[in-house]
Enzyme design. Structure first.
Site, PDB file in Angstrom:
ATOM      1  N   GLU A  17       0.830  -1.209   0.000  1.00 29.72           N
ATOM      2  CA  GLU A  17       0.000   0.000   0.000  1.00 29.72           C
ATOM      3  C   GLU A  17       0.866   1.260   0.000  1.00 29.72           C
ATOM      4  O   GLU A  17       0.499   2.274  -0.603  1.00 29.72           O
ATOM      5  CB  GLU A  17      -0.947  -0.001   1.200  1.00 29.72           C
ATOM      6  CG  GLU A  17      -1.907  -1.187   1.241  1.00 29.72           C
ATOM      7  CD  GLU A  17      -2.653  -1.412  -0.071  1.00 29.72           C
ATOM      8  OE1 GLU A  17      -2.890  -0.443  -0.809  1.00 29.72           O
ATOM      9  OE2 GLU A  17      -2.998  -2.571  -0.363  1.00 29.72           O
TER      10      GLU A  17
ATOM     11  N   HIS B 105       1.768   2.178  -3.457  1.00 27.91           N
ATOM     12  CA  HIS B 105       0.781   3.048  -4.122  1.00 27.91           C
ATOM     13  C   HIS B 105       0.979   4.509  -3.723  1.00 27.91           C
ATOM     14  O   HIS B 105       0.826   5.416  -4.553  1.00 27.91           O
ATOM     15  CB  HIS B 105      -0.637   2.604  -3.778  1.00 27.91           C
ATOM     16  CG  HIS B 105      -1.049   1.329  -4.438  1.00 27.91           C
ATOM     17  ND1 HIS B 105      -0.930   1.124  -5.801  1.00 27.91           N
ATOM     18  CD2 HIS B 105      -1.605   0.187  -3.935  1.00 27.91           C
ATOM     19  CE1 HIS B 105      -1.385  -0.092  -6.103  1.00 27.91           C
ATOM     20  NE2 HIS B 105      -1.780  -0.671  -4.994  1.00 27.91           N
TER      21      HIS B 105
ATOM     22  N   HIS C  84       1.759   7.627  -6.209  1.00 31.32           N
ATOM     23  CA  HIS C  84       0.991   8.879  -6.199  1.00 31.32           C
ATOM     24  C   HIS C  84       1.924  10.084  -6.072  1.00 31.32           C
ATOM     25  O   HIS C  84       1.735  11.101  -6.749  1.00 31.32           O
ATOM     26  CB  HIS C  84      -0.006   8.852  -5.042  1.00 31.32           C
ATOM     27  CG  HIS C  84      -0.978   9.974  -5.061  1.00 31.32           C
ATOM     28  ND1 HIS C  84      -1.544  10.505  -3.923  1.00 31.32           N
ATOM     29  CD2 HIS C  84      -1.508  10.697  -6.095  1.00 31.32           C
ATOM     30  CE1 HIS C  84      -2.372  11.485  -4.246  1.00 31.32           C
ATOM     31  NE2 HIS C  84      -2.359  11.618  -5.560  1.00 31.32           N
TER      32      HIS C  84
END
Length: 232
Positions: A103, A106, A110
């Site tokens: 996670e 991610h 971003h």
């Protein structure tokens, strides 16, 4: 009789897609169950792992929060939050560490404006629209023998398939970043990283299965639309 069988046989595509999804989900649960019982040598929990990885990546504006459920972990780019499930947030197992790192992968995507993630975020609205309206429009097209409605239903469903297609490189890249960060920061040893890799690989297979299932459904729509046109 032939027309009826031709229509009925397309259900085989749905069954194949369902079996692929069930198999991938079962593999993920089995793999997660194995590595949720193997503690990492570092002793870091999922939340602590996320904190260390984000700090190492120079990311200071992302929150790490606990959420209910199992395998509900995700990164929310709108609120900049790494959301970790009960099995991950406070646990120091290889499964928890691997999922938390994924996670964070991610979050790193971003932060650096990773192109596939940006594309996926941009097509979310149309993908949601496609998922919601494609089947009602397609069924209406079958009932009314309307070629425009059949075509519109197929196009809208294709948008949902496109979203899943773009999701694959996003997920695999996040896992690759996660595994690299886990080893480079010393959170996991090389041997432990193999366990985390198995968990993340099993998770990635669920996305592959979902895409395959959707492609098979799209193929079924195309076959049904073609059959209706021949009947007319």
């Amino acid at each position: 009789m032939y027309g009826y069988w031709r229509f009925d046989s397309t259900y085989l595509l749905l069954i194949i897609g369902m079996l692929l999804s069930v198999a991938a989900s079962a593999k993920l649960k089995r793999t997660f169950a194995v590595y949720r019982n193997k503690r990492s040598v570092s002793g870091l929990t999922g939340a602590e792992t996320a904190q260390r990885i984000l700090r190492a990546a120079g990311i200071t504006d992302v929150q790490i929060v606990a959420i209910p459920g199992s395998l509900t972990d995700h990164y929310d780019p709108r609120t900049k939050r790494v959301c970790l499930s009960e099995d991950v947030y406070g646990r120091n197992t290889l499964a928890a560490v691997g999922v938390a790192a994924h996670e964070c992968g991610h979050a790193i995507q971003h932060a650096i404006h990773y192109a596939p993630l940006s594309i996926r975020s941009a097509i979310v609205p149309v993908a949601n629209l496609g998922s919601t309206l494609s089947w009602p429009l397609f069924v209406a097209g079958l009932i009314l023998s309307s070629h425009p409605l059949l075509t519109l239903g197929i196009v809208l469903f294709s948008l949902a398939v496109l979203f899943q297609l773009v999701t694959l490189p996003v997920e695999y890249n996040a896992s690759s970043r996660a595994l690299h960060m886990l080893e480079s920061t010393g959170i996991l040893s090389h041997e432990e990283n193999r366990g985390a890799r198995k968990v993340l690989h099993a998770a990635a297979l669920t996305y592959v299965a979902a895409l395959a299932s959707s492609v098979l459904q799209l193929l079924r729509l195309i076959i049904l639309a073609g059959g209706r046109e021949r009947d007319n």
